[in-house]
Design a protein around this motif. Structure first.
Motif, short mmCIF file in Angstrom:
data_model
loop_
_atom_site.label_atom_id
_atom_site.label_comp_id
_atom_site.label_asym_id
_atom_site.label_seq_id
_atom_site.Cartn_x
_atom_site.Cartn_y
_atom_site.Cartn_z
N ASP A 150 0.87 -1.17 0.00
CA ASP A 150 0.00 0.00 0.00
C ASP A 150 0.91 1.23 0.00
OD1 ASP A 150 -2.23 1.56 0.05
OD2 ASP A 150 -2.86 1.03 2.08
N ALA A 151 1.17 1.77 -1.19
CA ALA A 151 2.06 2.92 -1.33
C ALA A 151 1.24 4.21 -1.30
CB ALA A 151 2.84 2.80 -2.63
N LYS A 152 1.88 5.34 -1.51
CA LYS A 152 1.19 6.63 -1.49
C LYS A 152 0.13 6.69 -2.58
CE LYS A 152 5.29 9.13 0.07
NZ LYS A 152 6.30 10.11 -0.31
N GLU A 153 -1.12 6.80 -2.16
CA GLU A 153 -2.26 7.00 -3.06
C GLU A 153 -2.42 5.90 -4.12
OE1 GLU A 153 -2.11 10.90 -4.70
OE2 GLU A 153 -2.00 11.87 -2.75
N ARG A 155 -2.24 1.33 -4.67
CA ARG A 155 -1.98 0.00 -4.15
C ARG A 155 -1.22 -0.76 -5.22
NH1 ARG A 155 -5.72 3.50 -2.67
NH2 ARG A 155 -6.74 3.02 -0.72
#
Length: 201
Positions: A150-153, A155
């Motif tokens: 789950d990365a910045k803004e 998935r």
């Protein structure tokens, strides 16, 4: 409008029927249900529904969250055609042209995974990219097995292809983190494509 809804609900007789009844009362037509998980007294199901008129993901989530015991894990627009078999279509295309195997895979994965884009990365460079994919992409890590992040803004699903020295990345901006059932399915497809592509080299 076609929507995909990921719902966690009590795993007991009639639970799925209650969700189906509630969706019907809200005007949604259920086109497909996929059971992703049944553990610890709960089930996680993906519903593909046709919802009349413009319904935002937030509105659909708000309406469904009112049901007792039900948690809405994600609502997002989808283009998948319920009842179709796009994974078989992909494998047929790769079998017909194995030399283009990874390019075909990367083009097909967003639709297969309910995602926005996909890339194949090797040696820090993007080798293949689907529509809407960034021209450059840096792996957050190089996992030895398929995982989701789950990365910045966004998935991410990271799918290593060790035999080809590649990592295939699938990105979903809307909706929930990729479920392990989705990761396992994508990893199997990547394995088959890599074996077919290896025959062309």
């Amino acid at each position: 409008m076609l929507l995909r809804l990921r719902v966690s609900l009590p795993d007991r007789p009639g639970g799925l029927g209650q969700v189906a009844k509630a969706l019907g009362a809200l005007g949604a037509d259920i086109l497909q249900v996929t059971v992703l998980e049944r553990e610890a007294g709960r089930a996680v199901d993906d519903f593909t529904v046709s919802w009349p008129g413009p319904v935002t993901a937030a509105e659909a989530r708000e309406r469904l969250s009112a049901m007792p015991g039900v948690r809405v894990e994600g609502v997002w627009a989808t283009k998948e055609v319920p009842g179709s078999a796009p994974d078989y279509d992909l494998l047929m295309h790769v079998a017909a042209e194995p030399a283009r195997g990874f390019a075909t895979l990367v083009d097909a994965l967003p639709a297969l995974c309910g995602a926005e884009w996909s890339v194949a990365v090797a040696d820090g460079a993007v080798r293949h990219a689907s529509l809407a994919a960034p021209a450059e992409f840096e792996l957050p890590e190089s996992p030895p097995r398929a995982i989701c992040v789950d990365a910045k803004e966004v998935r991410l699903m990271l799918l290593p292809v060790l035999t080809a020295g590649l990592h295939v990345v699938v990105a979903r901006a809307e909706g929930p983190v990729f479920h392990r059932a989705e990761v396992e399915r994508a990893a199997r497809i990547v394995d088959v494509v890599s074996k077919l592509a290896a025959r062309a080299s």
